[in-house]
Design a protein around this motif. Sequence first.
Motif, mmCIF file in Angstrom:
data_model
loop_
_atom_site.group_PDB
_atom_site.id
_atom_site.type_symbol
_atom_site.label_atom_id
_atom_site.label_comp_id
_atom_site.label_asym_id
_atom_site.label_seq_id
_atom_site.Cartn_x
_atom_site.Cartn_y
_atom_site.Cartn_z
ATOM 1 N N LEU A 284 15.855 29.122 9.866
ATOM 2 C CA LEU A 284 16.245 27.890 10.532
ATOM 3 C C LEU A 284 15.582 26.641 9.959
ATOM 4 O O LEU A 284 16.146 25.572 10.006
ATOM 5 C CB LEU A 284 15.935 27.986 12.030
ATOM 6 N N ARG A 285 14.378 26.761 9.443
ATOM 7 C CA ARG A 285 13.700 25.589 8.902
ATOM 8 C C ARG A 285 13.188 25.890 7.511
ATOM 9 O O ARG A 285 12.461 26.846 7.313
ATOM 10 C CB ARG A 285 12.522 25.187 9.774
ATOM 11 N N THR B 137 25.094 30.921 3.632
ATOM 12 C CA THR B 137 24.852 29.567 4.111
ATOM 13 C C THR B 137 26.057 29.148 4.930
ATOM 14 O O THR B 137 27.199 29.383 4.521
ATOM 15 C CB THR B 137 24.676 28.593 2.931
ATOM 16 N N GLY B 138 25.815 28.533 6.080
ATOM 17 C CA GLY B 138 26.913 28.074 6.932
ATOM 18 C C GLY B 138 26.566 26.780 7.618
ATOM 19 O O GLY B 138 25.432 26.301 7.553
ATOM 20 N N LYS B 139 27.558 26.205 8.279
ATOM 21 C CA LYS B 139 27.354 24.936 8.985
ATOM 22 C C LYS B 139 26.565 25.129 10.278
ATOM 23 O O LYS B 139 26.042 24.173 10.827
ATOM 24 C CB LYS B 139 28.693 24.285 9.290
ATOM 25 N N GLU C 134 28.961 29.990 12.644
ATOM 26 C CA GLU C 134 29.745 30.241 11.429
ATOM 27 C C GLU C 134 29.233 31.466 10.673
ATOM 28 O O GLU C 134 30.016 32.307 10.231
ATOM 29 C CB GLU C 134 29.723 29.011 10.522
ATOM 30 N N VAL C 135 27.925 31.599 10.546
ATOM 31 C CA VAL C 135 27.352 32.753 9.847
ATOM 32 C C VAL C 135 27.600 34.028 10.652
ATOM 33 O O VAL C 135 27.996 35.055 10.100
ATOM 34 C CB VAL C 135 25.847 32.557 9.576
ATOM 35 N N ALA C 136 27.400 33.965 11.963
ATOM 36 C CA ALA C 136 27.623 35.136 12.811
ATOM 37 C C ALA C 136 29.082 35.588 12.770
ATOM 38 O O ALA C 136 29.379 36.787 12.740
ATOM 39 C CB ALA C 136 27.213 34.837 14.248
ATOM 40 N N VAL D 203 22.637 26.124 7.937
ATOM 41 C CA VAL D 203 21.848 27.269 8.366
ATOM 42 C C VAL D 203 21.934 28.311 7.259
ATOM 43 O O VAL D 203 23.005 28.574 6.719
ATOM 44 C CB VAL D 203 22.404 27.849 9.687
ATOM 45 N N ARG D 204 20.800 28.856 6.926
ATOM 46 C CA ARG D 204 20.761 29.922 5.921
ATOM 47 C C ARG D 204 20.425 31.232 6.607
ATOM 48 O O ARG D 204 19.722 31.254 7.596
ATOM 49 C CB ARG D 204 19.701 29.625 4.866
ATOM 50 N N ALA D 205 20.937 32.311 6.020
ATOM 51 C CA ALA D 205 20.667 33.632 6.590
ATOM 52 C C ALA D 205 20.530 34.651 5.471
ATOM 53 O O ALA D 205 21.139 34.522 4.413
ATOM 54 C CB ALA D 205 21.793 34.048 7.527
ATOM 55 N N VAL D 206 19.701 35.634 5.744
ATOM 56 C CA VAL D 206 19.584 36.795 4.868
ATOM 57 C C VAL D 206 20.197 37.949 5.657
ATOM 58 O O VAL D 206 19.834 38.194 6.807
ATOM 59 C CB VAL D 206 18.101 37.093 4.530
#
Length: 124
Positions: A100-101, A70-72, A76-78, A47-50
């Motif tokens: 998410l995609r 980036t997390g599993k 994990e990111v939260a 999962v990627r996040a900004v």
Amino acid sequence: MSPVLKLILESERLDIDQMAQVLDLSEAEVAAEMERLQAEHTQEEKVRAVIEVRISPERSGGFHLLLFATGKGLHEVATFVSERLASVQGVLSTATHFMLRIYKEQWHFLLSLAENGDKPAVSP
């Protein structure tokens, strides 16, 4: 790129015996390659996040940071944001946007086709 993956991405949905005929491989070889591709995809799912970070000004004006994480998984990111980032002195607030995609990155497909056989909806 694997010939099986290339055929999946470039053609209509074919079953294993049809792919074997097109690629001149045995059904067992095609099935084994599909299992390998699925296992590879499952291992690399991330999962990627900004994350926008608003910090308190020290000497002049307000500062804002933009982080890419980036997390599993979402959890994990939260957890990183709430336990590690938000607790840093001077951080006033954070805003996390999950990606998410991802269908393409630098013109390479990153995700396999949807389970229902539809190709990803990507517009130029």
